[in-house]
Scaffold this motif. Sequence first.
Motif, PDB file in Angstrom:
ATOM      1  N   LEU A 182       6.529  -0.521 -13.863  1.00  0.00           N
ATOM      2  CA  LEU A 182       5.398   0.402 -13.745  1.00  0.00           C
ATOM      3  C   LEU A 182       4.139  -0.349 -14.122  1.00  0.00           C
ATOM      4  N   THR A 183       3.113  -0.272 -13.266  1.00  0.00           N
ATOM      5  CA  THR A 183       1.838  -0.908 -13.585  1.00  0.00           C
ATOM      6  C   THR A 183       0.706   0.081 -13.372  1.00  0.00           C
ATOM      7  N   PRO A 184      -0.355   0.005 -14.194  1.00  0.00           N
ATOM      8  CA  PRO A 184      -1.472   0.938 -14.044  1.00  0.00           C
ATOM      9  C   PRO A 184      -2.256   0.634 -12.777  1.00  0.00           C
ATOM     10  N   ALA A 185      -2.784   1.696 -12.155  1.00  0.00           N
ATOM     11  CA  ALA A 185      -3.588   1.549 -10.941  1.00  0.00           C
ATOM     12  C   ALA A 185      -4.875   2.351 -11.047  1.00  0.00           C
ATOM     13  N   GLY A 186      -5.256   2.742 -12.270  1.00  0.00           N
ATOM     14  CA  GLY A 186      -6.453   3.538 -12.478  1.00  0.00           C
ATOM     15  C   GLY A 186      -6.169   4.656 -13.454  1.00  0.00           C
ATOM     16  N   SER A 187      -7.208   5.433 -13.755  1.00  0.00           N
ATOM     17  CA  SER A 187      -7.050   6.548 -14.673  1.00  0.00           C
ATOM     18  C   SER A 187      -6.050   7.555 -14.117  1.00  0.00           C
ATOM     19  N   ASP A 188      -4.961   7.765 -14.854  1.00  0.00           N
ATOM     20  CA  ASP A 188      -3.919   8.721 -14.483  1.00  0.00           C
ATOM     21  C   ASP A 188      -3.198   8.357 -13.190  1.00  0.00           C
ATOM     22  N   ARG A 189      -3.257   7.091 -12.799  1.00  0.00           N
ATOM     23  CA  ARG A 189      -2.552   6.640 -11.607  1.00  0.00           C
ATOM     24  C   ARG A 189      -1.769   5.374 -11.929  1.00  0.00           C
ATOM     25  N   TRP A 190      -0.585   5.282 -11.333  1.00  0.00           N
ATOM     26  CA  TRP A 190       0.273   4.133 -11.572  1.00  0.00           C
ATOM     27  C   TRP A 190       0.961   3.726 -10.282  1.00  0.00           C
ATOM     28  N   THR A 191       1.445   2.504 -10.256  1.00  0.00           N
ATOM     29  CA  THR A 191       2.322   2.049  -9.195  1.00  0.00           C
ATOM     30  C   THR A 191       3.720   1.902  -9.774  1.00  0.00           C
ATOM     31  N   VAL A 192       4.649   2.661  -9.213  1.00  0.00           N
ATOM     32  CA  VAL A 192       6.043   2.575  -9.634  1.00  0.00           C
ATOM     33  C   VAL A 192       6.746   1.597  -8.708  1.00  0.00           C
ATOM     34  N   HIS A 193       7.307   0.543  -9.284  1.00  0.00           N
ATOM     35  CA  HIS A 193       8.067  -0.433  -8.508  1.00  0.00           C
ATOM     36  C   HIS A 193       9.540  -0.050  -8.590  1.00  0.00           C
ATOM     37  N   GLY A 194      10.225  -0.113  -7.476  1.00  0.00           N
ATOM     38  CA  GLY A 194      11.617   0.288  -7.506  1.00  0.00           C
ATOM     39  C   GLY A 194      12.381  -0.174  -6.291  1.00  0.00           C
ATOM     40  N   GLU A 195      13.637   0.250  -6.235  1.00  0.00           N
ATOM     41  CA  GLU A 195      14.530  -0.127  -5.140  1.00  0.00           C
ATOM     42  C   GLU A 195      15.100   1.133  -4.507  1.00  0.00           C
ATOM     43  N   LEU A 196      14.870   1.277  -3.215  1.00  0.00           N
ATOM     44  CA  LEU A 196      15.387   2.409  -2.452  1.00  0.00           C
ATOM     45  C   LEU A 196      16.605   1.947  -1.664  1.00  0.00           C
ATOM     46  N   THR A 197      17.697   2.696  -1.793  1.00  0.00           N
ATOM     47  CA  THR A 197      18.909   2.392  -1.032  1.00  0.00           C
ATOM     48  C   THR A 197      19.168   3.532  -0.060  1.00  0.00           C
ATOM     49  N   MET A 198      19.180   3.189   1.230  1.00  0.00           N
ATOM     50  CA  MET A 198      19.399   4.179   2.291  1.00  0.00           C
ATOM     51  C   MET A 198      20.234   3.518   3.379  1.00  0.00           C
ATOM     52  N   ARG A 199      21.237   4.234   3.877  1.00  0.00           N
ATOM     53  CA  ARG A 199      22.175   3.670   4.846  1.00  0.00           C
ATOM     54  C   ARG A 199      22.847   2.406   4.298  1.00  0.00           C
ATOM     55  N   GLY A 200      23.022   2.342   2.973  1.00  0.00           N
ATOM     56  CA  GLY A 200      23.655   1.202   2.344  1.00  0.00           C
ATOM     57  C   GLY A 200      22.783  -0.027   2.242  1.00  0.00           C
ATOM     58  N   ILE A 201      21.504   0.090   2.599  1.00  0.00           N
ATOM     59  CA  ILE A 201      20.570  -1.038   2.564  1.00  0.00           C
ATOM     60  C   ILE A 201      19.562  -0.809   1.451  1.00  0.00           C
ATOM     61  N   ALA A 202      19.409  -1.775   0.557  1.00  0.00           N
ATOM     62  CA  ALA A 202      18.478  -1.683  -0.560  1.00  0.00           C
ATOM     63  C   ALA A 202      17.214  -2.476  -0.245  1.00  0.00           C
ATOM     64  N   ARG A 203      16.075  -1.817  -0.403  1.00  0.00           N
ATOM     65  CA  ARG A 203      14.786  -2.462  -0.176  1.00  0.00           C
ATOM     66  C   ARG A 203      13.840  -2.148  -1.332  1.00  0.00           C
ATOM     67  N   PRO A 204      12.943  -3.096  -1.695  1.00  0.00           N
ATOM     68  CA  PRO A 204      11.923  -2.777  -2.693  1.00  0.00           C
ATOM     69  C   PRO A 204      10.904  -1.801  -2.123  1.00  0.00           C
ATOM     70  N   VAL A 205      10.632  -0.747  -2.880  1.00  0.00           N
ATOM     71  CA  VAL A 205       9.675   0.272  -2.445  1.00  0.00           C
ATOM     72  C   VAL A 205       8.797   0.650  -3.626  1.00  0.00           C
ATOM     73  N   ASP A 206       7.480   0.594  -3.431  1.00  0.00           N
ATOM     74  CA  ASP A 206       6.523   1.002  -4.454  1.00  0.00           C
ATOM     75  C   ASP A 206       6.051   2.422  -4.171  1.00  0.00           C
ATOM     76  N   LEU A 207       5.904   3.202  -5.228  1.00  0.00           N
ATOM     77  CA  LEU A 207       5.361   4.547  -5.134  1.00  0.00           C
ATOM     78  C   LEU A 207       3.963   4.578  -5.743  1.00  0.00           C
ATOM     79  N   ASP A 208       3.008   5.184  -5.050  1.00  0.00           N
ATOM     80  CA  ASP A 208       1.686   5.444  -5.618  1.00  0.00           C
ATOM     81  C   ASP A 208       1.775   6.772  -6.360  1.00  0.00           C
ATOM     82  N   LEU A 209       1.691   6.717  -7.685  1.00  0.00           N
ATOM     83  CA  LEU A 209       1.970   7.882  -8.532  1.00  0.00           C
ATOM     84  C   LEU A 209       0.707   8.395  -9.197  1.00  0.00           C
ATOM     85  N   ALA A 210       0.521   9.712  -9.142  1.00  0.00           N
ATOM     86  CA  ALA A 210      -0.555  10.382  -9.876  1.00  0.00           C
ATOM     87  C   ALA A 210       0.076  11.354 -10.855  1.00  0.00           C
ATOM     88  N   TYR A 211      -0.356  11.294 -12.107  1.00  0.00           N
ATOM     89  CA  TYR A 211       0.110  12.232 -13.129  1.00  0.00           C
ATOM     90  C   TYR A 211      -0.874  13.391 -13.188  1.00  0.00           C
TER      91      TYR A 211
END
Length: 273
Positions: A182-211
Amino acid sequence: MGLTARIRTRDGWAVSHAVVTVTDMTGTQVLRAEADTEGAVHDPTTLTPGAYTVIVTAVGYAPAASSAIVTASGRAEIGNVTLARQGGTELPPPGPWTVDPAHSSVGAVAQHLGISSVHGHFTDFSAVIEIAPDDVSKSRVEAVISAASIDTGNGMRDGHLKSPDFLDVETYPQITYRSTGLTPAGSDRWTVHGELTMRGIARPVDLDLAYLGTGADPWGGTRAAFRATTELHREDFAMNYNQVIQAGISAIGTTLKVELDIQAVQGEYLPQA
């Protein structure tokens, strides 16, 4: 020599470009300095020994005032100054949080025929969030989605999306997401780094998160609200179905816009209805 300080939010993020104003006991301003991108203030101005008032301001935050004593060396070490976000918006308290599917949505939008959009959502999912107590960047989230719960409002289309052309739900019944950072992207905003697995395939996927805030619910619990978005490409997960209708226009676009609206309840379990 001079003044040093570190400006932080209550959850430990640096407040960049905060302004520090120092006044003497008569209220006269004797120093004004701006924090750098890391929230640090280093001003070489030598101050006369004595008592001063330090006021820290930043856009989006409530001002903070404190007293400071300048020593015979002319140095004022303020240390950490904590600013509260205006409106009382803070990160949720540390510990486990459980996503409430009844008050959350996991949606996706795809282009259709090159001229409009098809909206769908998953009706069966679960997720847990762990807010780290000391370093919020170590917080984590894990989510599991039932692939067969896709609903676009059209039974024939849903059946095709569940087929091997797309989600292949018989072979891969679950879609999972696990955060890796998790890294900050501004006031009350973050970038969530993660891994999405779909159809048995794992890929890095970032989420733009607002609290969006925390508040009490009618059942005696505490809830936190979040909104997150990202974009996925079908071919990254071997969903290569591509019906071309005319002039190179695909029936279904290759990019999916994912939209998450989340309510999480404090604790490891959801309240009983």
